[in-house]
Motif scaffolding. Structure first.
Motif, PDB file in Angstrom:
ATOM      1  N   ARG A  40     -27.678  -1.874 -13.247  1.00 36.71           N
ATOM      2  CA  ARG A  40     -28.609  -0.970 -13.913  1.00 36.71           C
ATOM      3  C   ARG A  40     -28.915   0.272 -13.069  1.00 36.71           C
ATOM      4  NH1 ARG A  40     -31.106   2.436 -15.057  1.00 36.71           N
ATOM      5  NH2 ARG A  40     -33.211   2.659 -15.872  1.00 36.71           N
ATOM      6  N   LEU A  41     -29.101   0.082 -11.748  1.00 33.42           N
ATOM      7  CA  LEU A  41     -29.585   1.181 -10.905  1.00 33.42           C
ATOM      8  C   LEU A  41     -28.470   1.885 -10.145  1.00 33.42           C
ATOM      9  CD1 LEU A  41     -32.731  -0.646  -9.463  1.00 33.42           C
ATOM     10  CD2 LEU A  41     -32.701   1.047 -11.297  1.00 33.42           C
ATOM     11  N   GLY A  42     -27.293   1.306 -10.140  1.00 33.80           N
ATOM     12  CA  GLY A  42     -26.175   1.965  -9.471  1.00 33.80           C
ATOM     13  C   GLY A  42     -25.873   1.373  -8.112  1.00 33.80           C
ATOM     14  N   ASP A  43     -26.892   0.980  -7.365  1.00 31.18           N
ATOM     15  CA  ASP A  43     -26.632   0.290  -6.091  1.00 31.18           C
ATOM     16  C   ASP A  43     -27.835  -0.592  -5.740  1.00 31.18           C
ATOM     17  OD1 ASP A  43     -28.638   1.735  -4.563  1.00 31.18           O
ATOM     18  OD2 ASP A  43     -27.275   3.435  -4.588  1.00 31.18           O
ATOM     19  N   ALA A  44     -27.622  -1.500  -4.772  1.00 31.04           N
ATOM     20  CA  ALA A  44     -28.673  -2.459  -4.418  1.00 31.04           C
ATOM     21  C   ALA A  44     -29.820  -1.778  -3.678  1.00 31.04           C
ATOM     22  CB  ALA A  44     -28.089  -3.581  -3.569  1.00 31.04           C
ATOM     23  N   ALA A  45     -29.501  -0.691  -2.958  1.00 26.51           N
ATOM     24  CA  ALA A  45     -30.533  -0.019  -2.164  1.00 26.51           C
ATOM     25  C   ALA A  45     -31.656   0.516  -3.059  1.00 26.51           C
ATOM     26  CB  ALA A  45     -29.915   1.123  -1.373  1.00 26.51           C
ATOM     27  N   ALA A  46     -31.321   0.894  -4.290  1.00 27.96           N
ATOM     28  CA  ALA A  46     -32.313   1.514  -5.170  1.00 27.96           C
ATOM     29  C   ALA A  46     -33.507   0.592  -5.408  1.00 27.96           C
ATOM     30  CB  ALA A  46     -31.672   1.914  -6.493  1.00 27.96           C
ATOM     31  N   ILE A  47     -33.275  -0.695  -5.534  1.00 32.27           N
ATOM     32  CA  ILE A  47     -34.407  -1.620  -5.750  1.00 32.27           C
ATOM     33  C   ILE A  47     -35.001  -2.059  -4.411  1.00 32.27           C
ATOM     34  CG2 ILE A  47     -33.059  -3.791  -5.934  1.00 32.27           C
ATOM     35  CD1 ILE A  47     -35.052  -4.499  -8.281  1.00 32.27           C
ATOM     36  N   GLU A  48     -34.156  -2.145  -3.384  1.00 33.29           N
ATOM     37  CA  GLU A  48     -34.667  -2.575  -2.071  1.00 33.29           C
ATOM     38  C   GLU A  48     -35.720  -1.612  -1.536  1.00 33.29           C
ATOM     39  OE1 GLU A  48     -31.128  -3.069   0.196  1.00 33.29           O
ATOM     40  OE2 GLU A  48     -30.549  -4.847  -0.967  1.00 33.29           O
ATOM     41  N   ARG A  49     -35.611  -0.344  -1.913  1.00 30.48           N
ATOM     42  CA  ARG A  49     -36.570   0.647  -1.389  1.00 30.48           C
ATOM     43  C   ARG A  49     -38.019   0.359  -1.836  1.00 30.48           C
ATOM     44  NH1 ARG A  49     -32.908   4.657  -3.410  1.00 30.48           N
ATOM     45  NH2 ARG A  49     -31.177   4.705  -1.944  1.00 30.48           N
ATOM     46  N   TYR A  50     -38.191  -0.397  -2.886  1.00 28.40           N
ATOM     47  CA  TYR A  50     -39.555  -0.724  -3.336  1.00 28.40           C
ATOM     48  C   TYR A  50     -40.155  -1.882  -2.535  1.00 28.40           C
ATOM     49  CZ  TYR A  50     -38.642   2.384  -7.258  1.00 28.40           C
ATOM     50  OH  TYR A  50     -38.345   3.488  -8.022  1.00 28.40           O
ATOM     51  N   ARG A  51     -39.305  -2.551  -1.735  1.00 27.99           N
ATOM     52  CA  ARG A  51     -39.767  -3.669  -0.890  1.00 27.99           C
ATOM     53  C   ARG A  51     -40.667  -4.619  -1.682  1.00 27.99           C
ATOM     54  NH1 ARG A  51     -36.271  -4.177   2.506  1.00 27.99           N
ATOM     55  NH2 ARG A  51     -35.699  -2.344   3.670  1.00 27.99           N
ATOM     56  N   VAL A  52     -40.192  -5.048  -2.817  1.00 20.55           N
ATOM     57  CA  VAL A  52     -41.013  -5.839  -3.740  1.00 20.55           C
ATOM     58  C   VAL A  52     -41.525  -7.114  -3.068  1.00 20.55           C
ATOM     59  CG1 VAL A  52     -41.136  -6.832  -6.058  1.00 20.55           C
ATOM     60  CG2 VAL A  52     -39.594  -4.928  -5.625  1.00 20.55           C
ATOM     61  N   GLU A  53     -40.707  -7.638  -2.125  1.00 21.09           N
ATOM     62  CA  GLU A  53     -41.101  -8.885  -1.459  1.00 21.09           C
ATOM     63  C   GLU A  53     -42.336  -8.695  -0.583  1.00 21.09           C
ATOM     64  OE1 GLU A  53     -38.418  -7.167  -1.126  1.00 21.09           O
ATOM     65  OE2 GLU A  53     -37.830  -6.919   0.975  1.00 21.09           O
ATOM     66  N   ASP A  54     -42.588  -7.460  -0.129  1.00 19.23           N
ATOM     67  CA  ASP A  54     -43.743  -7.221   0.755  1.00 19.23           C
ATOM     68  C   ASP A  54     -44.986  -6.761  -0.009  1.00 19.23           C
ATOM     69  OD1 ASP A  54     -42.146  -7.832   2.918  1.00 19.23           O
ATOM     70  OD2 ASP A  54     -41.518  -5.747   3.218  1.00 19.23           O
ATOM     71  N   TRP A  98     -48.649  -7.342 -11.496  1.00 17.72           N
ATOM     72  CA  TRP A  98     -48.717  -5.954 -11.033  1.00 17.72           C
ATOM     73  C   TRP A  98     -48.783  -6.005  -9.510  1.00 17.72           C
ATOM     74  CZ3 TRP A  98     -50.344  -7.375 -15.792  1.00 17.72           C
ATOM     75  CH2 TRP A  98     -50.193  -6.489 -16.853  1.00 17.72           C
ATOM     76  N   LEU A  99     -47.814  -5.399  -8.842  1.00 24.34           N
ATOM     77  CA  LEU A  99     -47.673  -5.518  -7.389  1.00 24.34           C
ATOM     78  C   LEU A  99     -47.848  -4.152  -6.725  1.00 24.34           C
ATOM     79  CD1 LEU A  99     -44.454  -7.692  -7.741  1.00 24.34           C
ATOM     80  CD2 LEU A  99     -46.718  -8.566  -7.065  1.00 24.34           C
ATOM     81  N   TYR A 100     -48.665  -4.129  -5.680  1.00 19.01           N
ATOM     82  CA  TYR A 100     -49.000  -2.859  -5.000  1.00 19.01           C
ATOM     83  C   TYR A 100     -48.788  -3.000  -3.497  1.00 19.01           C
ATOM     84  CZ  TYR A 100     -51.320  -1.764  -9.393  1.00 19.01           C
ATOM     85  OH  TYR A 100     -51.577  -1.527 -10.722  1.00 19.01           O
ATOM     86  N   ALA A 101     -48.801  -1.871  -2.811  1.00 18.98           N
ATOM     87  CA  ALA A 101     -48.780  -1.906  -1.348  1.00 18.98           C
ATOM     88  C   ALA A 101     -49.971  -2.743  -0.884  1.00 18.98           C
ATOM     89  CB  ALA A 101     -48.871  -0.488  -0.789  1.00 18.98           C
ATOM     90  N   PRO A 102     -49.769  -3.589   0.133  1.00 17.62           N
ATOM     91  CA  PRO A 102     -50.864  -4.473   0.565  1.00 17.62           C
ATOM     92  C   PRO A 102     -52.151  -3.722   0.890  1.00 17.62           C
ATOM     93  CG  PRO A 102     -48.810  -5.131   1.596  1.00 17.62           C
ATOM     94  CD  PRO A 102     -48.515  -3.863   0.854  1.00 17.62           C
ATOM     95  N   ASP A 103     -52.050  -2.523   1.487  1.00 12.82           N
ATOM     96  CA  ASP A 103     -53.293  -1.813   1.851  1.00 12.82           C
ATOM     97  C   ASP A 103     -54.069  -1.372   0.603  1.00 12.82           C
ATOM     98  OD1 ASP A 103     -51.145  -0.029   1.475  1.00 12.82           O
ATOM     99  OD2 ASP A 103     -52.270   1.579   2.441  1.00 12.82           O
TER     100      ASP A 103
END
Ligand code: FES
Ligand code: FE
Length: 376
Positions: A166-180, A304-309
């Protein structure tokens, strides 16, 4: 000279029975939910040793627990003695072990049988062999994905691959750091509709102009009904006057640190078949997990996931959450409105897809291929 005829404007959907027939639902449970990787639990929900959650995966109840070493493990929620369900609660915490309430067989958090009444008088028992039946588990995007298949399909190809496609490469989703990211809000929707109506709805934007006024205000290109989100790498641009992905277009939060300029002010939607939608915007991520419970009932857990701070600061998330919550309510109402008609004689051979919905037929081809035929 030969001319190639234009494709017809209208192509067929699946017949109505696909949304109402318990036998088709049973095949979906067997060949999709119990065979593919199934996104089950947000890992951070199980925050310490002994924290557990039970989830329905196809026809099975699965127990996901954090062991004393901090590792997540998954087991079929079935006592190996005489089959009592180990945990009836949806979530909870045990101290050191899992004990069956029936005859008190007791299992370590790694699944091994460690105690049972009169166990000392049964020296021939192999405590590992009599342990809980393990279920394959992988962590990705901060979720535990489970697979009940004896030989699970490649996680990289079938799960990560959906985002890459969907996004063209894996880095595109990794940049959101969804796991953190931290959980800002969770809403659980009990939708009286077949899970495929929810998937099909998510895959098209023909309805956006009619039922999603707030979303279209933020993403004006959605008003055209073209599912721009399905062009590889394309994210729908925010409207010029829109400051953030909020219910009234007002300012959101700071852009997630690794999200680049090219991904800023854009919305990306990813479908990970069969039951997950990931929505990426610059300052948060919205992730839907579906739990199909019956041919006409699907529970959807939306995070709904946000930056921890942002979450730790106690910031007001209302306007941010409200936009997609409204979208969800609008979408699920449409699905519930559609479900009863699936049993009507008017829909016996199905409905039609207009050109902006034609890509949904790929989902239908994939589905009928996996179910092994298009009939009942
Ligand atoms: Fe669980 Fe007997 S069924 S201890
Ligand atoms: Fe919608």
């Amino acid at each position: 000279m030969t001319t190639i005829p234009d494709p017809p404007s209208l192509i067929a959907t699946l017949p109505g029975s696909f949304y109402t027939d318990p036998e088709i639902f049973r095949r979906e449970q067997e060949r999709l939910f119990e065979s593919m990787w199934f996104c089950a639990v947000r890992c951070s929900d199980l925050d310490g040793p002994g924290a557990f959650r039970t989830v329905r995966v196809g026809r099975e109840s699965v127990l996901v627990v954090r062991d004393r070493g901090g590792r997540l493990r998954a087991f079929l929620n079935v006592c190996r003695h005489r089959g009592a369900r180990l945990c009836l609660e949806e979530s909870g915490e045990v101290r050191r072990s899992l004990q069956c309430p029936y005859h008190a067989w007791t299992y370590d958090l790694d699944g091994r049988l460690i105690a049972a009444p009169h166990l000392g008088r049964m020296p021939d028992i192999d405590r590992t062999a009599q342990g809980l039946v393990p279920v394959e588990l992988r962590e990705w995007l901060g979720y535990a994905w489970l697979c009940l298949a004896d030989e699970p399909p490649s996680f990289e190809e079938t799960v990560v691959g959906a985002a890459v496609e969907r996004l063209g490469d894996a880095a595109a989703i990794e940049r959101y750091r969804v796991e953190d990211l931290a959980l800002g809000r969770r809403v659980t929707y009990d939708v009286k509709a077949n899970w495929k109506l929810i998937v099909e709805n998510f895959m098209e934007c023909y309805h956006c102009g009619t039922i999603h006024p707030e979303l279209v205000d933020v993403l004006p290109e959605f008003a055209t009904g073209y599912a721009a989100q399905y062009y590889v790498g394309h994210g729908a641009a925010f409207g010029e006057d829109v400051k953030g992905f909020t219910v009234d277009g007002s300012e959101g939060f700071a852009r997630l640190p690794e999200v680049g300029e090219d991904q800023d002010r854009r919305y990306y939607a990813v479908t990970v078949k069969p039951t997950v939608f990931v929505n990426l915007v610059p300052d948060h991520v919205i992730l839907h997990r579906m739990f199909p419970l019956a041919e006409d009932r699907t529970v959807v857990e939306c995070d709904w996931l946000y930056a921890p701070d942002v979450v730790e600061s106690g910031a007001d998330l209302t306007k941010s959450v409200e936009l997609f919550h409204r979208v969800n309510v609008q979408d699920f109402e449409a699905c519930e409105r559609t479900q009863p008609s699936m049993a009507s004689r008017a829909y016996r051979s199905g409905g039609v897809l207009v050109p902006t919905e034609h890509h949904i037929s790929h989902f239908h081809t994939w589905l009928t291929g996996r179910l092994g035929g298009s009939g009942t």
